[in-house]
Design a protein around this motif. Structure first.
Motif, PDB file in Angstrom:
ATOM      1  N   CYS A 132       0.605  -1.377   0.077  1.00  0.00           N
ATOM      2  CA  CYS A 132       0.020  -0.065   0.035  1.00  0.00           C
ATOM      3  C   CYS A 132       0.950   1.329  -0.121  1.00  0.00           C
ATOM      4  O   CYS A 132       0.484   2.128  -0.742  1.00  0.00           O
ATOM      5  CB  CYS A 132      -0.948   0.086   1.171  1.00  0.00           C
ATOM      6  SG  CYS A 132      -2.129  -1.395   1.304  1.00  0.00           S
ATOM      7  N   GLY A 133       1.880   1.227   0.842  1.00  0.00           N
ATOM      8  CA  GLY A 133       2.800   2.317   0.745  1.00  0.00           C
ATOM      9  C   GLY A 133       3.603   2.786  -0.573  1.00  0.00           C
ATOM     10  O   GLY A 133       4.042   3.887  -0.493  1.00  0.00           O
ATOM     11  N   GLU A 134       3.644   1.866  -1.561  1.00  0.00           N
ATOM     12  CA  GLU A 134       4.137   2.277  -2.769  1.00  0.00           C
ATOM     13  C   GLU A 134       3.279   3.363  -3.355  1.00  0.00           C
ATOM     14  O   GLU A 134       4.052   4.411  -4.131  1.00  0.00           O
ATOM     15  CB  GLU A 134       4.103   1.253  -3.818  1.00  0.00           C
ATOM     16  CG  GLU A 134       5.153   0.046  -3.350  1.00  0.00           C
ATOM     17  CD  GLU A 134       4.796  -1.230  -4.316  1.00  0.00           C
ATOM     18  OE1 GLU A 134       4.063  -1.103  -5.505  1.00  0.00           O
ATOM     19  OE2 GLU A 134       5.789  -2.335  -4.014  1.00  0.00           O
ATOM     20  N   CYS A 135       2.126   3.751  -3.037  1.00  0.00           N
ATOM     21  CA  CYS A 135       1.017   5.092  -3.442  1.00  0.00           C
ATOM     22  C   CYS A 135       1.062   5.782  -1.973  1.00  0.00           C
ATOM     23  O   CYS A 135       1.059   7.007  -2.348  1.00  0.00           O
ATOM     24  CB  CYS A 135       0.107   4.506  -3.803  1.00  0.00           C
ATOM     25  SG  CYS A 135       0.047   3.709  -5.616  1.00  0.00           S
ATOM     26  N   HIS A 136       0.469   5.024  -1.089  1.00  0.00           N
ATOM     27  CA  HIS A 136       0.350   5.992   0.136  1.00  0.00           C
ATOM     28  C   HIS A 136       1.473   6.109   0.944  1.00  0.00           C
ATOM     29  O   HIS A 136       1.608   5.589   2.134  1.00  0.00           O
ATOM     30  CB  HIS A 136      -0.724   5.048   0.978  1.00  0.00           C
ATOM     31  CG  HIS A 136      -2.127   4.960   0.243  1.00  0.00           C
ATOM     32  ND1 HIS A 136      -2.879   5.914  -0.234  1.00  0.00           N
ATOM     33  CD2 HIS A 136      -2.441   3.782  -0.448  1.00  0.00           C
ATOM     34  CE1 HIS A 136      -3.869   5.507  -0.857  1.00  0.00           C
ATOM     35  NE2 HIS A 136      -3.726   4.251  -1.024  1.00  0.00           N
ATOM     36  N   THR A 137       2.676   6.831   0.509  1.00  0.00           N
ATOM     37  CA  THR A 137       3.791   6.965   1.206  1.00  0.00           C
ATOM     38  C   THR A 137       3.582   7.619   2.812  1.00  0.00           C
ATOM     39  O   THR A 137       4.372   7.191   3.529  1.00  0.00           O
ATOM     40  CB  THR A 137       4.800   7.858   0.386  1.00  0.00           C
ATOM     41  OG1 THR A 137       4.274   9.169   0.090  1.00  0.00           O
ATOM     42  CG2 THR A 137       5.169   6.818  -0.789  1.00  0.00           C
ATOM     43  N   ASP A 138       3.024   8.607   2.667  1.00  0.00           N
ATOM     44  CA  ASP A 138       2.889   9.492   4.005  1.00  0.00           C
ATOM     45  C   ASP A 138       2.085   8.577   5.066  1.00  0.00           C
ATOM     46  O   ASP A 138       2.592   8.494   6.269  1.00  0.00           O
ATOM     47  CB  ASP A 138       2.093  10.709   3.731  1.00  0.00           C
ATOM     48  CG  ASP A 138       2.847  11.833   2.930  1.00  0.00           C
ATOM     49  OD1 ASP A 138       3.878  11.348   2.802  1.00  0.00           O
ATOM     50  OD2 ASP A 138       2.008  12.612   2.248  1.00  0.00           O
ATOM     51  N   GLU A 139       1.324   7.791   4.623  1.00  0.00           N
ATOM     52  CA  GLU A 139       0.456   6.962   5.554  1.00  0.00           C
ATOM     53  C   GLU A 139       1.354   5.744   6.010  1.00  0.00           C
ATOM     54  O   GLU A 139       1.503   5.363   7.226  1.00  0.00           O
ATOM     55  CB  GLU A 139      -0.798   6.252   5.030  1.00  0.00           C
ATOM     56  CG  GLU A 139      -1.912   7.197   4.817  1.00  0.00           C
ATOM     57  CD  GLU A 139      -1.869   8.103   3.488  1.00  0.00           C
ATOM     58  OE1 GLU A 139      -0.802   8.035   2.906  1.00  0.00           O
ATOM     59  OE2 GLU A 139      -2.861   8.719   3.139  1.00  0.00           O
ATOM     60  N   LEU A 140       2.298   5.237   5.229  1.00  0.00           N
ATOM     61  CA  LEU A 140       3.086   4.043   5.506  1.00  0.00           C
ATOM     62  C   LEU A 140       4.390   4.796   6.585  1.00  0.00           C
ATOM     63  O   LEU A 140       4.701   4.237   7.558  1.00  0.00           O
ATOM     64  CB  LEU A 140       3.944   3.528   4.303  1.00  0.00           C
ATOM     65  CG  LEU A 140       5.047   2.449   4.511  1.00  0.00           C
ATOM     66  CD1 LEU A 140       4.559   1.496   5.242  1.00  0.00           C
ATOM     67  CD2 LEU A 140       5.655   2.139   3.050  1.00  0.00           C
ATOM     68  N   GLU A 141       4.686   5.941   6.340  1.00  0.00           N
ATOM     69  CA  GLU A 141       5.732   6.598   7.230  1.00  0.00           C
ATOM     70  C   GLU A 141       5.406   6.574   8.489  1.00  0.00           C
ATOM     71  O   GLU A 141       5.768   6.666   9.598  1.00  0.00           O
ATOM     72  CB  GLU A 141       6.128   7.938   6.449  1.00  0.00           C
ATOM     73  CG  GLU A 141       7.241   8.612   7.374  1.00  0.00           C
ATOM     74  CD  GLU A 141       7.627  10.142   6.655  1.00  0.00           C
ATOM     75  OE1 GLU A 141       8.223  10.737   7.595  1.00  0.00           O
ATOM     76  OE2 GLU A 141       7.152  10.411   5.418  1.00  0.00           O
ATOM     77  N   HIS A 142       3.927   7.276   8.627  1.00  0.00           N
ATOM     78  CA  HIS A 142       3.402   7.332   9.930  1.00  0.00           C
ATOM     79  C   HIS A 142       2.992   5.966  10.590  1.00  0.00           C
ATOM     80  O   HIS A 142       3.239   5.694  11.827  1.00  0.00           O
ATOM     81  CB  HIS A 142       2.258   8.494  10.000  1.00  0.00           C
ATOM     82  CG  HIS A 142       2.472   9.743   9.960  1.00  0.00           C
ATOM     83  ND1 HIS A 142       2.627  10.396  10.971  1.00  0.00           N
ATOM     84  CD2 HIS A 142       2.579  10.372   8.907  1.00  0.00           C
ATOM     85  CE1 HIS A 142       3.077  11.831  10.541  1.00  0.00           C
ATOM     86  NE2 HIS A 142       2.731  11.857   9.232  1.00  0.00           N
ATOM     87  N   PHE A 143       2.595   4.961   9.729  1.00  0.00           N
ATOM     88  CA  PHE A 143       2.145   3.594  10.174  1.00  0.00           C
ATOM     89  C   PHE A 143       3.516   2.929  10.928  1.00  0.00           C
ATOM     90  O   PHE A 143       3.482   2.274  11.938  1.00  0.00           O
ATOM     91  CB  PHE A 143       1.822   2.889   9.181  1.00  0.00           C
ATOM     92  CG  PHE A 143       1.308   1.529   9.601  1.00  0.00           C
ATOM     93  CD1 PHE A 143       0.234   1.321  10.674  1.00  0.00           C
ATOM     94  CD2 PHE A 143       1.716   0.249   9.207  1.00  0.00           C
ATOM     95  CE1 PHE A 143      -0.346   0.216  11.163  1.00  0.00           C
ATOM     96  CE2 PHE A 143       1.307  -1.224   9.664  1.00  0.00           C
ATOM     97  CZ  PHE A 143       0.220  -1.037  10.566  1.00  0.00           C
ATOM     98  N   LYS A 144       4.524   3.151  10.119  1.00  0.00           N
ATOM     99  CA  LYS A 144       5.927   2.704  10.692  1.00  0.00           C
ATOM    100  C   LYS A 144       6.174   3.077  12.203  1.00  0.00           C
ATOM    101  O   LYS A 144       6.898   2.269  12.817  1.00  0.00           O
ATOM    102  CB  LYS A 144       7.004   2.793   9.697  1.00  0.00           C
ATOM    103  CG  LYS A 144       6.968   2.140   8.509  1.00  0.00           C
ATOM    104  CD  LYS A 144       8.404   2.168   7.842  1.00  0.00           C
ATOM    105  CE  LYS A 144       8.221   1.382   6.535  1.00  0.00           C
ATOM    106  NZ  LYS A 144       9.535   1.387   5.419  1.00  0.00           N
TER     107      LYS A 144
END
Length: 315
Positions: A132-144
């Motif tokens: 998902c983070g390949e497109c939703h980069t900001d969400e992935l950054e926070h999810f990490k």
């Protein structure tokens, strides 16, 4: 002689059945696919088995009893996807599942596509965030930054993206849906801290709605100030801050840090209310309440009851 011919004929038929037919079937590409297909998918098959057991015990039952569930199950992944925002923005199957969408050859088209239970799959639950983070980069950054992600990395069971955003539909949960979902893990029985996370999540999301309301009020105040010919530069600066904070809330939510989330909302509320003040909107005055007034009334009430009891006893 006839007996020998009969034996030879039977023997020839057996050889044909053993060696010739299987070889022909093995070369049948239709069977390669359709031997794996069943009338029921896994969930429907389970319902059908339950139905058979009911009938064996003379329990009146039919598939109609479970029609609503079966109808939901029967909706194809494709139909679900066509109604999603992914479909609206042209995010097609291979973006999540992998494969070569440009190939008409089955094998080539499915290169790199694995079952979701396979650790190599892009949609294996521990791999989903990176997919998902390949497109939703900001969400992935926070999810990490979240404990959820840390548990996934530690090979523990934990929520991943499609825990909240159901596969192929990818809808955003309504506020009232969060409590039931979060409570699956955060509850006294599971002892997954914090147990009150569902309640706090609802409160936090409610405060986000309050921020939205305060932003609307600030907009109206600025509009009114402009019509009256007053300078709204400072008010607009504060409003822009509040709007930026509000727009980033969905991304910050993926930290799953409610204290952080509430702190950001507070900053947004302060900016929105500062904007209202700069635009000349007078804050709504509330009458101060007398501390302990309710307690005083309660004590007076108990006192009157006590006096009444004493009076009637003496009488």
């Amino acid at each position: 002689m006839n007996f020998r011919k009969t034996v030879l004929l039977i023997f020839s038929m057996l050889l044909f059945a053993i060696f010739i037919i299987p070889e022909a079937l093995a070369q049948n590409s239709c069977l390669d696919c359709h031997e794996k297909l069943t009338v029921f998918n896994e969930s429907e098959r389970q319902f059908n088995e339950i139905r058979i057991k009911h009938l064996a015990r003379d329990v009146s039952c039919s598939v109609d009893c479970h029609a609503s569930i079966l109808d939901k199950i029967a909706i194809s992944n494709y139909e679900q996807w066509t109604k999603s925002k992914h479909a609206l923005f042209g995010v097609t199957c291979e973006k999540c599942h992998g494969g070569d969408a440009g190939s008409d050859e089955k094998e080539t088209a499915h290169t790199g596509v694995y079952r979701s239970s396979d650790t190599r799959s892009r949609i294996y639950y521990r791999n989903v965030p990176e997919t998902c983070g390949e497109c939703h980069t900001d969400e992935l950054e926070h999810f990490k930054n979240s404990v959820h992600f840390q548990n996934l990395q530690a090979l523990k069971n934990a929520p991943t993206c499609d825990t909240c955003h159901v596969s192929h539909e990818f809808e955003i949960l309504a506020v009232e849906e969060f409590h039931a979902l979060c409570s699956n893990c955060h509850n006294p029985d599971m002892r997954i801290a914090p147990a009150d996370a569902p309640e706090k999540a609802i409160i936090a999301l409610g405060n986000a709605e309050i921020l939205k309301s305060e932003i609307r009020t600030a907009r109206d105040a600025i509009k009114q100030a402009k019509e009256e010919g007053r300078d709204v530069t400072a008010a607009q600066v504060e409003l822009d801050k509040a709007i930026t904070i509000h727009d980033n809330l969905p991304i910050i939510w993926h930290d799953f840090n409610l204290a952080l989330f509430e702190g950001v909302i507070t900053d947004g509320l302060n900016a929105a209310r500062k904007s209202q003040e700069e635009a000349g909107l007078q804050p709504v005055e509330t009458l101060p309440s007398t501390p302990g007034f309710g307690i005083i009334l309660s004590l007076l009430g108990f006192g009157m009851i006590y006096v009444s009891i004493i009076y009637y006893r003496r009488k």
